[in-house]
Design a protein around this motif. Structure first.
Motif, PDB file in Angstrom:
ATOM      1  N   SER A 381       0.808  -1.228   0.000  1.00  0.00           N
ATOM      2  CA  SER A 381       0.000   0.000   0.000  1.00  0.00           C
ATOM      3  C   SER A 381       0.837   1.273   0.000  1.00  0.00           C
ATOM      4  O   SER A 381       0.318   2.348  -0.297  1.00  0.00           O
ATOM      5  CB  SER A 381      -0.949   0.008   1.210  1.00  0.00           C
ATOM      6  OG  SER A 381      -0.209  -0.033   2.425  1.00  0.00           O
ATOM      7  N   VAL A 398      -4.282  -5.198 -11.389  1.00  0.00           N
ATOM      8  CA  VAL A 398      -4.669  -3.843 -11.010  1.00  0.00           C
ATOM      9  C   VAL A 398      -5.812  -3.879 -10.003  1.00  0.00           C
ATOM     10  O   VAL A 398      -5.806  -3.149  -9.000  1.00  0.00           O
ATOM     11  CB  VAL A 398      -5.049  -3.017 -12.254  1.00  0.00           C
ATOM     12  CG1 VAL A 398      -5.709  -1.696 -11.863  1.00  0.00           C
ATOM     13  CG2 VAL A 398      -3.818  -2.753 -13.119  1.00  0.00           C
ATOM     14  N   ARG A 399      -6.785  -4.739 -10.249  1.00  0.00           N
ATOM     15  CA  ARG A 399      -7.923  -4.820  -9.328  1.00  0.00           C
ATOM     16  C   ARG A 399      -7.505  -5.395  -7.974  1.00  0.00           C
ATOM     17  O   ARG A 399      -8.000  -4.973  -6.930  1.00  0.00           O
ATOM     18  CB  ARG A 399      -9.037  -5.646  -9.967  1.00  0.00           C
ATOM     19  CG  ARG A 399      -9.708  -4.889 -11.111  1.00  0.00           C
ATOM     20  CD  ARG A 399     -10.760  -5.686 -11.838  1.00  0.00           C
ATOM     21  NE  ARG A 399     -11.390  -4.862 -12.872  1.00  0.00           N
ATOM     22  CZ  ARG A 399     -12.127  -5.329 -13.862  1.00  0.00           C
ATOM     23  NH1 ARG A 399     -12.344  -6.629 -13.959  1.00  0.00           N
ATOM     24  NH2 ARG A 399     -12.661  -4.513 -14.750  1.00  0.00           N
ATOM     25  N   THR A 402      -5.639  -2.652  -6.063  1.00  0.00           N
ATOM     26  CA  THR A 402      -6.598  -1.657  -5.568  1.00  0.00           C
ATOM     27  C   THR A 402      -7.315  -2.193  -4.335  1.00  0.00           C
ATOM     28  O   THR A 402      -7.522  -1.465  -3.350  1.00  0.00           O
ATOM     29  CB  THR A 402      -7.615  -1.305  -6.670  1.00  0.00           C
ATOM     30  OG1 THR A 402      -6.915  -0.812  -7.815  1.00  0.00           O
ATOM     31  CG2 THR A 402      -8.575  -0.228  -6.182  1.00  0.00           C
ATOM     32  N   ASN A 405      -5.581  -1.807  -1.022  1.00  0.00           N
ATOM     33  CA  ASN A 405      -5.432  -0.437  -0.517  1.00  0.00           C
ATOM     34  C   ASN A 405      -4.246   0.316  -1.127  1.00  0.00           C
ATOM     35  O   ASN A 405      -3.741   1.266  -0.524  1.00  0.00           O
ATOM     36  CB  ASN A 405      -5.321  -0.420   1.016  1.00  0.00           C
ATOM     37  CG  ASN A 405      -6.555  -0.983   1.699  1.00  0.00           C
ATOM     38  OD1 ASN A 405      -7.675  -0.695   1.290  1.00  0.00           O
ATOM     39  ND2 ASN A 405      -6.351  -1.809   2.711  1.00  0.00           N
ATOM     40  N   PRO A 407      -3.449   3.018  -3.617  1.00  0.00           N
ATOM     41  CA  PRO A 407      -4.225   4.026  -4.350  1.00  0.00           C
ATOM     42  C   PRO A 407      -4.046   3.899  -5.860  1.00  0.00           C
ATOM     43  O   PRO A 407      -2.949   3.616  -6.351  1.00  0.00           O
ATOM     44  CB  PRO A 407      -3.662   5.353  -3.829  1.00  0.00           C
ATOM     45  CG  PRO A 407      -3.097   5.020  -2.480  1.00  0.00           C
ATOM     46  CD  PRO A 407      -2.560   3.624  -2.604  1.00  0.00           C
ATOM     47  N   ALA A 408      -5.135   4.106  -6.591  1.00  0.00           N
ATOM     48  CA  ALA A 408      -5.117   3.936  -8.044  1.00  0.00           C
ATOM     49  C   ALA A 408      -4.112   4.852  -8.721  1.00  0.00           C
ATOM     50  O   ALA A 408      -3.539   4.502  -9.752  1.00  0.00           O
ATOM     51  CB  ALA A 408      -6.521   4.184  -8.606  1.00  0.00           C
ATOM     52  N   SER A 424     -14.516  -0.568 -14.962  1.00  0.00           N
ATOM     53  CA  SER A 424     -14.814  -1.285 -13.739  1.00  0.00           C
ATOM     54  C   SER A 424     -16.312  -1.525 -13.647  1.00  0.00           C
ATOM     55  O   SER A 424     -17.106  -0.859 -14.318  1.00  0.00           O
ATOM     56  CB  SER A 424     -14.346  -0.466 -12.532  1.00  0.00           C
ATOM     57  OG  SER A 424     -14.956   0.809 -12.542  1.00  0.00           O
TER      58      SER A 424
END
Length: 440
Positions: A381, A398-399, A402, A405, A407-408, A424
């Motif tokens: 994170s 990527v999912r 995310t 935790n 951050p995108a 999404s």
């Protein structure tokens, strides 16, 4: 003046060649810095376009014009009917162009309520489209063809509100594309290169080295679209597998994905000394100038090319005391095609830890997928993450990050389909079934 379509096409490209010669002359007389790839076109960024309102209108009428495959077929029919010479700017097979345009339409619709993001995306697109010979007048032709396509697709259910919302969206995108092209006038529309090395690592995979006639500006983590003379007007994106080098040589890792395409031409039918064309470097999967965090890199298949480039740059300017984890996924041990370079990347770099994740056969990982392996190896994170590889792997990774935790805005990844990451759940696109166009 009576000319055939072929004559008009030849004259058009002769004009483009003269314009490029004039650009070189201006560049020698008045050197200019290359444009920033992330700059927002000034005239577009400050406009008061209400993209959110048009987004709602377009979404409401989506069932009338989806699936987009029909809309796009009508669009190209209308465009080529009125301007036959434009067909010569496209490859013989239009399938890739149709898919690319469909993805661009979805991107615009989903991001229309964030016009600054759309402006940056379209500015890059306009810069890149210069290599195709696209000029501002062509956008006017495209707009007229789109209006006709909307009418043909919607039929009796066509409405003025539907058409005007689409045309406002298009005009906003085009304004950003024109600004992006104008910002890049000092650079070539494309670069001529020569293959200096061609190594067949597997029957379906080759490592190419290319040297360009003019300096090629790019950053580690970016990609370029390549065109082989074996397939004129057909461009495909490939990641640069090296950070900028003093000798200016570029490296690409190409996997053959089917017969008759650019990848097969580059892997099976390209030799040392052959010419290639390169479009401008694209992509934001680059290291921040003020990088202060530890780095996580996840790569699979030829996504190793991007990881390799990032590692080369990290070796030069990683933050003091910073560490990097590389998770390298492969189906089998034999799919690790660049082991010598991987070993060289690890040598003398105590700040780098490499974790191979083999899917099956000898050495297969107990963690399952690479996403599972990453999740079990720690808390990411506080890291910057970079993900490259097959679309399904990138999407899952990527999912997962995310959900862990991270951050995108600290996750950067390859374009999953050459344009944008799939939406999404709950996004605009998920409200329409792509196969039927019906609401779900």
């Amino acid at each position: 003046m009576n000319t055939t379509g072929s004559d008009a096409y030849d004259e058009y490209h002769a004009l483009l060649a003269r314009q490029d010669a004039m650009r070189l002359r201006r560049q020698m007389l008045f050197p200019a810095r290359p444009p920033s790839p992330t700059a927002v076109p000034a005239q577009v960024a400050g406009c008061s376009y209400d993209g959110g309102a048009d987004q709602q209108t377009i979404t409401r009428y989506l069932p009338l014009v989806t699936p987009f495959s029909d809309l796009i077929a009508h669009l190209y029919e209308a465009m080529f009917e009125g301007h036959p010479y434009l067909r010569g700017l496209f490859p013989d097979s239009m399938e890739f162009q149709r898919v690319h345009l469909e993805r661009a339409f979805w991107y615009l619709i989903e991001h229309l309520d964030r016009p600054d993001e759309v402006a940056v995306f379209c500015a890059r697109l306009g810069r890149d489209h210069r290599k195709l010979g696209v000029r501002p007048v062509h956008y006017e032709v495209f707009e007229a063809a789109l209006a006709e396509a909307l009418r043909r697709s919607a039929g009796e259910r066509w409405t003025e509100a539907l058409e005007q919302a689409w045309l406002r969206m298009l005009r906003f995108a085009v304004a950003a594309m024109v600004d992006g092209a104008d910002e890049a006038l000092a650079e070539p529309a494309y670069w001529n290169g020569t293959v200096t090395d061609h190594q067949l690592r597997r029957p379906d995979l080759a490592v190419l080295r290319v040297r360009t006639a003019e300096p090629y500006p790019y950053r580690a983590g970016q990609y370029a679209r390549l065109q082989s003379p074996l397939l004129p007007h057909t461009w495909r994106p490939y990641s640069l597998a090296c950070a900028p080098r003093p000798d200016g040589e570029l490296e690409f890792h190409i996997r053959c994905t089917g017969s008759g395409g650019v990848s097969e031409a580059l892997v099976a039918h390209t030799r040392v000394g052959d010419p290639l064309r390169l479009g401008p470097a694209q992509g934001s999967m680059t290291l921040d100038d003020g990088l202060t965090r530890d780095v996580l890199i996840v790569a699979g298949g030829t996504g190793w090319a991007t990881a390799k480039a990032l590692l080369e740059e990290l070796a030069l300017r990683r933050p003091p005391g910073g560490s990097t984890h590389l998770f390298l996924a492969a189906r089998t041990l034999d799919d690790l095609y660049d082991t010598a370079a991987l070993a060289e990347s690890e040598r003398g770099r105590p700040w780098l830890r490499v974790v191979p994740v083999i899917g099956e056969g000898p050495g297969a990982a107990e963690d399952g997928t690479v996403a599972d392996a990453v999740a079990r190896h720690g808390d990411w994170s506080r890291h910057h993450a970079y993900v490259s590889g097959p679309p399904a792997m990138v999407t899952a990774m990527v999912r997962r990050l995310t959900a862990m935790n991270l951050p995108a805005d600290r996750i950067r990844h390859d374009p999953v389909d050459g344009t944008v990451l799939p939406p999404s759940p709950g996004s605009v696109r998920s409200t329409v079934d792509l196969r039927t166009g019906s609401n779900t």
